[in-house]
Motif scaffolding. Structure first.
Motif, PDB file in Angstrom:
ATOM      1  N   ALA A 127     123.801 144.761 -56.855  1.00 31.99           N
ATOM      2  CA  ALA A 127     123.939 145.011 -58.285  1.00 31.99           C
ATOM      3  C   ALA A 127     123.015 144.100 -59.089  1.00 31.99           C
ATOM      4  N   ALA A 128     122.912 142.842 -58.675  1.00 36.06           N
ATOM      5  CA  ALA A 128     122.063 141.893 -59.388  1.00 36.06           C
ATOM      6  C   ALA A 128     120.589 142.272 -59.269  1.00 36.06           C
ATOM      7  N   VAL A 129     120.189 142.697 -58.087  1.00 36.75           N
ATOM      8  CA  VAL A 129     118.795 143.097 -57.849  1.00 36.75           C
ATOM      9  C   VAL A 129     118.448 144.340 -58.669  1.00 36.75           C
ATOM     10  N   ALA A 130     119.339 145.309 -58.652  1.00 31.64           N
ATOM     11  CA  ALA A 130     119.076 146.548 -59.390  1.00 31.64           C
ATOM     12  C   ALA A 130     118.945 146.285 -60.881  1.00 31.64           C
ATOM     13  N   GLU A 131     119.782 145.398 -61.399  1.00 29.76           N
ATOM     14  CA  GLU A 131     119.758 145.120 -62.833  1.00 29.76           C
ATOM     15  C   GLU A 131     118.567 144.244 -63.220  1.00 29.76           C
ATOM     16  N   THR A 132     118.269 143.244 -62.410  1.00 31.89           N
ATOM     17  CA  THR A 132     117.250 142.255 -62.778  1.00 31.89           C
ATOM     18  C   THR A 132     115.832 142.746 -62.517  1.00 31.89           C
ATOM     19  N   LEU A 133     115.602 143.320 -61.336  1.00 39.76           N
ATOM     20  CA  LEU A 133     114.246 143.719 -60.970  1.00 39.76           C
ATOM     21  C   LEU A 133     113.967 145.197 -61.229  1.00 39.76           C
ATOM     22  N   ASP A 134     115.023 146.007 -61.285  1.00 32.58           N
ATOM     23  CA  ASP A 134     114.853 147.447 -61.467  1.00 32.58           C
ATOM     24  C   ASP A 134     113.789 148.000 -60.516  1.00 32.58           C
ATOM     25  N   PRO A 135     113.961 147.780 -59.201  1.00 31.35           N
ATOM     26  CA  PRO A 135     112.925 148.174 -58.250  1.00 31.35           C
ATOM     27  C   PRO A 135     112.842 149.682 -58.063  1.00 31.35           C
ATOM     28  N   ASP A 136     111.675 150.123 -57.606  1.00 34.36           N
ATOM     29  CA  ASP A 136     111.515 151.536 -57.259  1.00 34.36           C
ATOM     30  C   ASP A 136     112.109 151.830 -55.890  1.00 34.36           C
ATOM     31  N   LYS A 172     115.768 132.258 -46.567  1.00 35.59           N
ATOM     32  CA  LYS A 172     115.176 131.662 -45.370  1.00 35.59           C
ATOM     33  C   LYS A 172     113.678 131.929 -45.250  1.00 35.59           C
ATOM     34  N   SER A 173     113.188 132.867 -46.020  1.00 31.39           N
ATOM     35  CA  SER A 173     111.789 133.259 -45.909  1.00 31.39           C
ATOM     36  C   SER A 173     110.886 132.359 -46.751  1.00 31.39           C
ATOM     37  N   PRO A 174     109.692 132.007 -46.239  1.00 29.86           N
ATOM     38  CA  PRO A 174     108.732 131.259 -47.058  1.00 29.86           C
ATOM     39  C   PRO A 174     108.178 132.106 -48.200  1.00 29.86           C
ATOM     40  N   ARG A 175     108.472 133.401 -48.183  1.00 29.92           N
ATOM     41  CA  ARG A 175     108.004 134.325 -49.224  1.00 29.92           C
ATOM     42  C   ARG A 175     109.093 134.645 -50.244  1.00 29.92           C
ATOM     43  N   HIS A 176     110.208 133.956 -50.137  1.00 28.75           N
ATOM     44  CA  HIS A 176     111.359 134.215 -51.015  1.00 28.75           C
ATOM     45  C   HIS A 176     111.013 133.998 -52.478  1.00 28.75           C
ATOM     46  N   VAL A 177     111.441 134.944 -53.309  1.00 26.21           N
ATOM     47  CA  VAL A 177     111.337 134.762 -54.757  1.00 26.21           C
ATOM     48  C   VAL A 177     112.732 134.927 -55.359  1.00 26.21           C
ATOM     49  N   SER A 178     113.015 134.124 -56.359  1.00 28.27           N
ATOM     50  CA  SER A 178     114.292 134.230 -57.060  1.00 28.27           C
ATOM     51  C   SER A 178     114.330 135.543 -57.831  1.00 28.27           C
ATOM     52  N   LEU A 179     115.515 135.922 -58.242  1.00 24.85           N
ATOM     53  CA  LEU A 179     115.637 137.150 -59.020  1.00 24.85           C
ATOM     54  C   LEU A 179     114.881 137.035 -60.337  1.00 24.85           C
ATOM     55  N   GLU A 180     114.912 135.866 -60.945  1.00 27.58           N
ATOM     56  CA  GLU A 180     114.226 135.702 -62.222  1.00 27.58           C
ATOM     57  C   GLU A 180     112.708 135.800 -62.044  1.00 27.58           C
ATOM     58  N   LYS A 181     112.199 135.162 -61.017  1.00 28.08           N
ATOM     59  CA  LYS A 181     110.758 135.254 -60.760  1.00 28.08           C
ATOM     60  C   LYS A 181     110.382 136.681 -60.368  1.00 28.08           C
ATOM     61  N   GLY A 182     111.249 137.290 -59.577  1.00 28.05           N
ATOM     62  CA  GLY A 182     111.004 138.671 -59.175  1.00 28.05           C
ATOM     63  C   GLY A 182     110.979 139.614 -60.364  1.00 28.05           C
ATOM     64  N   ARG A 183     111.796 139.324 -61.366  1.00 22.71           N
ATOM     65  CA  ARG A 183     111.811 140.155 -62.573  1.00 22.71           C
ATOM     66  C   ARG A 183     110.419 140.173 -63.225  1.00 22.71           C
ATOM     67  N   GLY A 184     109.824 139.000 -63.344  1.00 23.97           N
ATOM     68  CA  GLY A 184     108.508 138.922 -63.956  1.00 23.97           C
ATOM     69  C   GLY A 184     107.441 139.646 -63.151  1.00 23.97           C
ATOM     70  N   LEU A 185     107.476 139.472 -61.838  1.00 20.80           N
ATOM     71  CA  LEU A 185     106.486 140.122 -60.992  1.00 20.80           C
ATOM     72  C   LEU A 185     106.662 141.637 -60.995  1.00 20.80           C
ATOM     73  N   ALA A 186     107.912 142.075 -60.908  1.00 25.25           N
ATOM     74  CA  ALA A 186     108.178 143.515 -60.908  1.00 25.25           C
ATOM     75  C   ALA A 186     107.745 144.140 -62.233  1.00 25.25           C
ATOM     76  N   GLY A 187     107.990 143.434 -63.319  1.00 28.83           N
ATOM     77  CA  GLY A 187     107.568 143.948 -64.616  1.00 28.83           C
ATOM     78  C   GLY A 187     106.057 144.043 -64.719  1.00 28.83           C
ATOM     79  N   ARG A 188     105.366 143.082 -64.131  1.00 26.83           N
ATOM     80  CA  ARG A 188     103.903 143.067 -64.155  1.00 26.83           C
ATOM     81  C   ARG A 188     103.321 144.255 -63.387  1.00 26.83           C
ATOM     82  N   ALA A 189     104.023 144.675 -62.350  1.00 25.49           N
ATOM     83  CA  ALA A 189     103.528 145.767 -61.499  1.00 25.49           C
ATOM     84  C   ALA A 189     103.984 147.149 -61.955  1.00 25.49           C
TER      85      ALA A 189
END
Length: 215
Positions: A71-80, A35-52
């Protein structure tokens, strides 16, 4: 004077992410909420998270996520960090923290002093709290609405170390907000945008600089 920690949330492009990183943001946030205008897909988020990775703490904002999404977020983005911006109960916050094995930043909506009553329960289970303005009635988004609450209601309130302030902040008022609340951590999204969902690198740079030179 404590060093101010700055989080830039709702980043969705490489250019604006780089602006936040180059400005020295401590945390960068990626919103996964359709619902957010700032929404990013998991795949796009993976690239951004990796860049940072290695340059700032990477935060994924979720709203009342179920276990499958976690589970999908933890595996795909591996966030801090996992940021919870929904109506998650303290028990659910604890479950998510244990399930993901990630520190949790829990947002609590604030409009009046009565809203602060919930803070001790959340402080027991979350690694960090974020105080955000409650959304207006009927709003689609739990945050990122460009609203602030009366910072003076925090006067005399003992808050957990690291508590972040959010809601209606921008480069012009962040110094005042920090001085009036006594907090040393801020989170911004709409205050560095040209329009909802479109971040402005210049505003990001100005916000980080303003937060760091607070009065």
């Amino acid at each position: 004077m404590a060093e101010v920690h700055v989080k830039i949330c709702g980043l969705s492009t490489e250019a604006t992410l780089d602006a936040a990183l180059d400005a020295g943001a401590d945390l960068v946030g990626f919103v996964h909420f359709p619902k957010s205008p700032r929404h990013v897909s998991l795949e796009k988020g993976r690239g951004l998270a990796g860049r940072a990775r290695g340059r700032a703490q990477r935060v994924v904002l979720l709203v009342d996520p179920d276990d499958v999404l976690l589970a999908a977020v933890a595996e795909t983005l591996d966030p801090d960090w996992i940021q919870l911006h929904g109506k998650e109960s303290p028990q659910r916050v604890a479950e998510i923290r244990a399930r993901t094995r990630r520190p949790v930043l829990k947002a609590v909506g604030v409009a009046a002093a009565a809203d602060l009553v919930a803070l001790p329960d959340y402080a027991e289970v979350a690694d960090r709290l974020l105080l955000d303005a409650k959304p207006p009635p009927g709003a689609d988004l739990p945050g990122g609405n460009g609203r602030s609450f009366d910072w003076d209601i925090l006067r005399g309130v003992v808050l957990p170390a690291g508590t972040m302030l959010s809601g209606g902040l921008d480069a012009e008022n962040v110094g005042t907000a920090l001085s009036r609340t006594g907090l040393a951590a801020v989170d911004v999204s709409s205050g560095v945008e040209i329009r909802p969902g479109e971040k402005d690198p210049a505003r990001i740079t100005a916000f980080v600089a303003a937060a760091r030179r607070r009065a």
